[in-house]
Design a protein around this motif. Structure first.
Motif, PDB file in Angstrom:
ATOM      1  N   SER A  84       0.825  -1.202   0.000  1.00 51.21           N
ATOM      2  CA  SER A  84       0.000   0.000   0.000  1.00 51.21           C
ATOM      3  C   SER A  84       0.863   1.257   0.000  1.00 51.21           C
ATOM      4  CB  SER A  84      -0.907  -0.002   1.239  1.00 51.21           C
ATOM      5  OG  SER A  84      -1.560   1.247   1.375  1.00 51.21           O
ATOM      6  N   PRO A  85       0.487   2.289  -0.758  1.00 50.24           N
ATOM      7  CA  PRO A  85       1.233   3.547  -0.730  1.00 50.24           C
ATOM      8  C   PRO A  85       0.964   4.380   0.516  1.00 50.24           C
ATOM      9  CG  PRO A  85      -0.627   3.726  -2.227  1.00 50.24           C
ATOM     10  CD  PRO A  85      -0.594   2.299  -1.769  1.00 50.24           C
ATOM     11  N   ASP A  86       0.014   3.947   1.330  1.00 54.44           N
ATOM     12  CA  ASP A  86      -0.309   4.646   2.575  1.00 54.44           C
ATOM     13  C   ASP A  86       0.689   4.226   3.652  1.00 54.44           C
ATOM     14  OD1 ASP A  86      -1.323   5.785   4.845  1.00 54.44           O
ATOM     15  OD2 ASP A  86      -3.302   4.848   4.711  1.00 54.44           O
ATOM     16  N   GLY A  87       1.427   5.194   4.194  1.00 55.70           N
ATOM     17  CA  GLY A  87       2.442   4.892   5.192  1.00 55.70           C
ATOM     18  C   GLY A  87       1.911   4.274   6.456  1.00 55.70           C
ATOM     19  N   LEU A  88       0.640   4.511   6.782  1.00 51.90           N
ATOM     20  CA  LEU A  88       0.049   3.936   7.980  1.00 51.90           C
ATOM     21  C   LEU A  88      -0.552   2.558   7.734  1.00 51.90           C
ATOM     22  CD1 LEU A  88      -1.703   7.077   9.521  1.00 51.90           C
ATOM     23  CD2 LEU A  88       0.485   6.052  10.166  1.00 51.90           C
ATOM     24  N   ALA A  89      -0.585   2.121   6.471  1.00 49.33           N
ATOM     25  CA  ALA A  89      -1.110   0.797   6.139  1.00 49.33           C
ATOM     26  C   ALA A  89      -0.039  -0.115   5.567  1.00 49.33           C
ATOM     27  CB  ALA A  89      -2.264   0.932   5.144  1.00 49.33           C
ATOM     28  N   ASN A  90       1.206   0.340   5.568  1.00 58.07           N
ATOM     29  CA  ASN A  90       2.318  -0.418   5.010  1.00 58.07           C
ATOM     30  C   ASN A  90       3.345  -0.653   6.112  1.00 58.07           C
ATOM     31  OD1 ASN A  90       4.845  -1.075   3.606  1.00 58.07           O
ATOM     32  ND2 ASN A  90       3.753  -0.516   1.739  1.00 58.07           N
ATOM     33  N   THR A 198       9.997  12.919   1.833  1.00 53.95           N
ATOM     34  CA  THR A 198       9.223  11.689   1.623  1.00 53.95           C
ATOM     35  C   THR A 198       9.812  10.489   2.375  1.00 53.95           C
ATOM     36  OG1 THR A 198      10.489  11.210  -0.388  1.00 53.95           O
ATOM     37  CG2 THR A 198       8.448  12.472  -0.636  1.00 53.95           C
ATOM     38  N   GLN A 201       7.318   7.788   3.358  1.00 59.91           N
ATOM     39  CA  GLN A 201       6.422   7.243   2.349  1.00 59.91           C
ATOM     40  C   GLN A 201       6.964   5.912   1.842  1.00 59.91           C
ATOM     41  OE1 GLN A 201       5.686  10.128  -0.717  1.00 59.91           O
ATOM     42  NE2 GLN A 201       5.049  11.720   0.731  1.00 59.91           N
ATOM     43  N   GLY A 368      -0.694  -4.172   3.329  1.00 61.81           N
ATOM     44  CA  GLY A 368      -1.888  -3.344   3.378  1.00 61.81           C
ATOM     45  C   GLY A 368      -2.977  -3.788   2.437  1.00 61.81           C
TER      46      GLY A 368
END
Length: 442
Positions: A84-90, A198, A201, A368
């Motif tokens: 996932s590109p979402d930092g909180l889901a990866n 970044t 990220q 994610g």
């Protein structure tokens, strides 16, 4: 430095005292230990936590632990690039940026030989060597097998470890060689963690980790595993942290360039605290710092980081040369080491604590994609564990205690007050700046 211009330095930061007063108290505590404490003798053989393992074949147990470490490294790169590109889901940002280095430092203090068991870059280099035709014995041989100067490449000297063995005996367990190449790696790591917008990220984390791995493995295969060990900054700090278990680095045979590597890390971490201080943006916008008022925020951060890292490296290196002239070579690095490692852990203590929670949650779904492998994906997250004030107090206490550890190391490595002066000034400066920064950083 932006931090010194910040008005909150003279105001109560919710800790009972202004940051300047806290810095003064911490410095006085360290100075009292350095000046008044009993001088212990650093007797005995040096603890074997240097590079003696580089030319040794891996046993079955170490093959297993290193294979697991390589698997984690590959997982981090793959999750960052393909998840996932979402930092909180990866999983990758929390694991690689949030917890890996602080946990490695803490683990190496508790288990001095930890890095020998987990070093993934050395493991990959060893695996590639037969294919590339590299010779595994690529570094200097122990002193008892040479006819040259056994202390070449080290700032040892007869007085740097006051009552320890001769330089030849010390070198017999640690092959010679400086760590000046580690300055470049330290600067690159500081740039990624502090100046790159970044850095949290997933895609940037994956690219940076892959690039770092390629470069380090290439050094290990092309120039030899000793060159890799003297360049790779996470391995250096982990190996050096292992010396804290033996009299707070009192018997550490300090390699050439160690002060510069520690100075780059210290300058970068202190700059990170400075730019998070309330007065930093005000100083930029009012133009009081002409070197950092370019109007480009990213460029300002990069310029500030470069200046602070350079100043840190030059300052500690010059202090180290001053100490060597007074017969106490290595004492500056030994004094600075615990403080710098403490800053690695506590400069972003909140992110470290939050990342620990994220790793526990995301290990069930590292990419994610909505799976729950271990039943932790639905866990809750506390965005501010035990409060800002408690975290600041904890960080300041840790840095102060680290300064005390550095003072004890200096006492054990030196005979006279004149020999202690350079290392003393270095540790006072680091503790004072670190305390002030931790008291006001947002």
């Amino acid at each position: 430095m932006p931090l010194l211009l910040a008005h909150p330095l003279t105001e109560d930061a919710g800790l009972g005292l202004p940051p300047l007063a806290l810095a003064a108290v911490a410095t006085v505590i360290v100075a009292a230990v350095l000046t008044l404490s009993k001088r212990w003798s650093a007797t005995g053989e040096p603890d074997e936590a240097g590079l003696a393992d580089i030319a040794v074949a891996l046993g079955r147990a170490r093959c297993v632990t290193r294979a697991l470490a390589v698997a984690v490294l590959v997982l981090g790169i793959y999750a960052a690039r393909r998840g996932s590109p979402d930092g909180l889901a990866n999983l990758a940002p929390a694991l690689v940026v949030g917890v890996a280095w602080p946990l490695l430092v803490l683990g190496s203090v508790a288990l001095p030989r930890l890095w020998r068991w987990v070093d993934p870059w050395d493991a990959v280099a060893r695996a590639i060597e037969p294919l590339a035709g590299s010779a595994p014995a690529d570094g200097p041989v122990p002193a008892d097998a040479t006819t040259g100067d056994p202390s070449a490449g080290y700032s040892s000297g007869d007085a740097s470890i006051a009552d320890a063995s001769s330089a030849a005996a010390l070198e017999a367990v640690q092959p010679a060689g400086s760590v000046w190449p580690g300055v470049v790696a330290a600067a690159a790591v500081m740039y990624f963690l502090i100046a790159l917008p970044t850095s949290t990220q997933p895609r940037s984390v994956g690219a940076a980790l892959a690039a770092y791995t390629i470069v380090m493995v290439a050094i290990g295969v092309a120039l030899g595993r000793y060159a890799l060990a003297r360049t790779e900054v996470f391995g250096l700090t982990a190996r050096w942290a292992g010396h804290l278990r033996s009299g707070f680095a009192a018997r550490w045979l300090v390699p050439e360039g160690a002060e510069a590597v520690l100075g780059v890390l210290a300058g970068g971490l202190l700059f990170d605290l400075a730019r998070r201080a309330p007065g930093y943006d005000e100083a930029l916008t009012t133009g009081r710092l002409s070197w950092a008022s370019t109007g480009d925020a990213d460029r300002d951060v990069l310029l500030g980081l470069a200046i602070c890292a350079l100043v840190g490296a030059v300052t500690l290196h010059l202090f180290g040369r001053w100490a060597a002239r007074r017969g106490a070579a290595g004492s500056v690095a030994a004094a600075a080491l615990p403080v710098v490692l403490a800053l690695v852990v506590v400069v972003k203590l909140r992110r470290f604590l939050v990342s620990l929670q994220l790793v526990r949650i995301l290990v069930s779904d590292p990419l994610g994609r909505g799976v729950d492998l271990f039943g932790t994906a639905g866990g809750s997250l506390d965005a501010n564990p035990f409060g800002t004030t408690a975290q600041r107090v904890t960080a300041i206490v840790v840095v102060t205690l680290a300064g005390v550890a550095g003072a004890i190391a200096v006492r054990r490595r030196t005979r006279t007050g004149r020999q202690r002066e350079p290392a003393g000034y270095a540790v006072y400066l680091l503790v004072a700046l670190g305390t002030m920064g931790l008291a006001v950083a947002a």
